[in-house]
Design an enzyme around this catalytic site. Structure first.
Site, PDB file in Angstrom:
ATOM      1  N   LYS A   1      27.058  47.315  37.808  1.00  0.00           N
ATOM      2  CA  LYS A   1      26.267  47.346  38.873  1.00  0.00           C
ATOM      3  C   LYS A   1      27.060  47.916  40.043  1.00  0.00           C
ATOM      4  O   LYS A   1      26.615  48.799  40.893  1.00  0.00           O
ATOM      5  CB  LYS A   1      25.723  46.139  39.381  1.00  0.00           C
TER       6      LYS A   1
ATOM      7  N   TYR B   1      25.848  36.132  43.737  1.00  0.00           N
ATOM      8  CA  TYR B   1      24.608  35.806  43.807  1.00  0.00           C
ATOM      9  C   TYR B   1      24.604  34.600  44.886  1.00  0.00           C
ATOM     10  O   TYR B   1      25.024  34.765  45.897  1.00  0.00           O
ATOM     11  CB  TYR B   1      23.970  35.136  42.432  1.00  0.00           C
TER      12      TYR B   1
ATOM     13  N   VAL C   1      27.424  38.157  33.666  1.00  0.00           N
ATOM     14  CA  VAL C   1      27.074  36.983  32.893  1.00  0.00           C
ATOM     15  C   VAL C   1      27.726  36.976  31.364  1.00  0.00           C
ATOM     16  O   VAL C   1      27.776  35.946  30.779  1.00  0.00           O
ATOM     17  CB  VAL C   1      25.550  36.712  32.476  1.00  0.00           C
TER      18      VAL C   1
END
Lengths: 306, 306, 306, 306
Positions: free
Chosen positions: C68, C242, C260
């Site tokens: 990302k 996050y 992840v």
């Protein structure tokens, strides 16, 4: 129909008809934006079989979320109390298509009348029926005595093209494991279910069984038990109007359910089912003039469950 | 009192009495933790004046939040519809002392039965009455035919020492400008109001007017108009049980209000006021056996507004 | 590479290697559950071109959300500051796939590193590029000096079959109008983008430009301006982990981004890019041993931006 | 102070001085509304002891929340890592006085710089110090080399009379058990702590130790360890500006802390502490011109931790 009732309704109708236009047409389903916004109709069907209508009560409209009561009835009839493991019975306090509470409650919708709950009910029907669309339609045809009733492709297609929020809801619930079938197929049935078109008269006839302890008015057929009927009515009272459910109970005092097509059904148990239709919606997504009309009729007639 | 009713009640009482103990005593008000947890009582007062009780129905208990219906009634009687500019009429979907929705709704509590709403009602009474504590007490004495009824200092003091959450709520609302008086004084009245102690019989007598279209059963005195009475009942149905209001409507089907002392009042409009008491609470803060008992009675008697 | 650095890394590696296994493999992408959970690797690339690795640093893993940062870099390069009208730069305080804040912020994701924000970035790339998948791949190939790098169909397909939460996110944002292309196509690119597989060494080389004021380390090519580089680093620090971003800044003190798949990239501006990989994740979805290792290295070396 | 730095600052100052007035004075503390809104000052203190100021940098202002960094420093020094069991280190994503997340996180504030967290820090200091107000003042006097520094009764009293939101926060946290002392006393210290008044020059001197690896610049006294210093700086970067923390990191790229008095302190570790002051606040409660000025200085000087 008592004469006094019809006079009250006529007076209320004229008063509301004369009110300045307020509210907006539902725009998020493009097809609904083409409706004549000045329509206003009402029809009442009593459990003794008498019925009475006024205004545009014989004009068809898209019943939209009103159909959620019918799909719930069928699912509750088939599954019984275990139904409530998949959906709760609490008012949501939020807008009809909110995703907020789904996150806190791990995919269990707050009640079967907000979109998320109705989508789970569709999923449940698909799991228990062979040809869900056909069998649900048969059920509504029987309730309404309309053997030729059909889904409206125009409305359903319109919503399928733009219903991103509902696609989001269904996939979100699926991610919590509370949707069993494929989201795409569940939504296909959901959009069809909401696309039914009826007149005020037809809807009031269709919902008569909920005012009549679970039995169809025309021929007494038992659709659902007295106890289940009572519970569906309780749900309509606490959850039938999204984040305006308290307001409706407060002002009108009857169980009811609205749809973004501008229709509202209200029930006076052991007395009648009453349907109003006026397409312009208030900011909560409920018919502006419809709520006004129901408030006037119930206040003047002193007909309320409270 | 019909014999059949009393038989149904007796049977339901025995069944629930025999249920294994579940739930917990309210512990956040230390004084409430001293109550005998095995108590179980019920009393029903019909609008024809008949009444009937069973179990510990003549034992006093702390009515706590049940009193919020009485303070609302007095405030609504004094202020009328402008009352609803200060507090809304929607179910909250959250716990009784939640601060969450106050932030979204800028200090307007969702309804008058959650703590925040009841505190705003207390503030309104203080603004309109000269000696609020005395005048509110007079009002309840009149409703209950208990001329010597008084606040319980022991209960009130116990809560004043530990009621940090309510201090938070009141100051939070004040910060939005929806409390006019000094928070400390508003809370002082609020804690006193919740400290009243009555028996099931006395509470059912006190609430009779809400089952009787606004008029006291014993002498017909008009306490509140028919229309206001209907609206208070509607509010009890949609908001009387915090985040379990939908469940109560669904299972019991009557307007009602619970208190953390373990009492519940339920109303069958034009019929009766019924009060149950059992101190152990479920996780939503409502009497565990009380709800069971009311569900059995209303299901077996088929007495429900739906 | 200073000898002292490599000694610190070696010591930290041995300590963390010996730690008892903690955390869980990501299971929501089935394919990721097949990885050997005992893997542990680390590689550091300094801006002077030196590099140093240890453990399984030459073993490929799925970089997932680490990608990302690369899609954001490309979009920021193309669109410039107007990018931030579509996505905000604030930490979300919530889980990586939460829908909560999207509702409050009307479809504007809180930052480009939570799933919703990364999906909007994908949408923006699709609007500005002709063949998005090919051109994005070209960009990463150039950064990584891996001309044969390709998407992993196995990983992407695995996520496409089960990524209901991301389907929900994308359709939800679309319903607010902040997705321009078809949700299905945007997600198809999103899942491919996250499927890239690289080694620790390759990722640290790829991210070198962010430690080097926007210029590729190997040949000095300017990828992005100094100012944009600084801003991307700032975003990694405040939003890269996050709801554990604060913890990472607090314990490690470097800008970074986790995936992840168990990988984490961390940057010491004007010094190095460092990559760790260990597949078991803590409850926030970040590599358990990866974070331990980075904390030990930065604490012992006293290398931190603070 | 390098000449080039002072030129950049002077230019930036003139540019920002000339900007049209924007933002609003803080009004919720009545006393703060009496400040001259046109004030603009800046002062930088370098770790080599050089310092440089411009505009109203010698005019006292209410440092308000900037003091929260000092109370945190003292508490962290005394309690060490167990401090973090009482308060978290994550950005809140919400306004400075929000109660929302406290409910989800059961009384554990998200970080020590939002009001709830700072109140918990005050409570911790009261538990560990004998005469908290005096000892905290001594600590700040030492850091600032201002032996006569004192609390401002005028400011503190003004806030005590109107600080309902903070009373709510403190009692809410107490209800979860995360306040040990009496709410009234904790708040009394909290309001005093926030009432300190200093000039830009004095604040930049006071905060010098955080730019200098934990040691006072003037005499090298070790105030806090290098590691704790790094962690406090990390917290300022991720949490120093309420729901605008990401924006500040993004635009300015330095750890910092703002106060509603219009002051902002920013730190370039191993280089300097810089303080700006301009009373008008943007909608997030941070100084409008202060942020503009810091952005220009750091962008033009390319001084940033990223």
């Amino acid at each position: 129909m008592h004469t006094s009732y019809s006079r009250i309704i006529e007076n209320a109708f004229e008063e509301v008809k004369a009110l300045p236009d307020a509210g907006e047409l539902a725009t998020y389903i493009p097809e609904l934006a083409n409706v004549d916004p000045s329509k206003l109709g009402m029809h009442m069907t009593c459990i003794d079989g008498n019925h009475f209508g006024i205004g545009d009560d014989l004009h068809k409209f898209s019943i939209q979320s009103i159909a959620k009561v019918l799909s719930l009835t069928l699912a509750y009839k088939i599954v019984g109390e275990p139904l409530w493991e998949r959906v709760d019975v609490e008012p949501s306090g939020t807008k009809f298509d909110s995703l907020l509470l789904l996150e806190s409650y791990k995919g269990i919708p707050r009640n079967p009348f907000i979109n998320s709950g109705a989508i789970v009910i569709c999923d449940i029907l698909m799991t228990h029926l062979k040809d869900t669309k056909v069998e649900f339609l048969e059920f509504v045809r029987e309730l309404s005595d309309l053997p030729k009733l059909n889904y409206s492709d125009k409305i359903a297609d319109s919503e399928k093209r733009t219903g991103y929020r509902n696609v989001a809801l269904c996939n979100f619930i699926k991610s919590f494991g509370n949707i069993t079938n494929e989201p795409e197929e569940v939504l296909d049935f959901y959009f069809d279910m909401c696309s039914l078109e009826m007149t005020c008269q037809e809807v009031s006839r269709t919902f008569g069984f909920l005012a009549n302890e679970g039995c169809k008015i025309s021929d007494g057929t038992k659709i659902i038990t007295k106890n289940k009927c009572k519970r569906i009515n309780a749900l309509m009272l606490t959850c039938g109007f999204y984040d305006e459910s308290g307001e409706f109970a407060f002002r009108v005092g009857l169980p009811g359910k609205s749809g973004v097509g501008g229709g509202i059904v209200a029930l006076y148990p052991k007395n009648y089912a009453m349907v109003v239709w006026s397409p312009k919606l208030n900011k909560h997504g409920n018919s502006y003039k419809g709520m006004e009309l129901l408030e006037k009729v119930t206040t003047h007639s002193e007909m309320s469950i409270f």
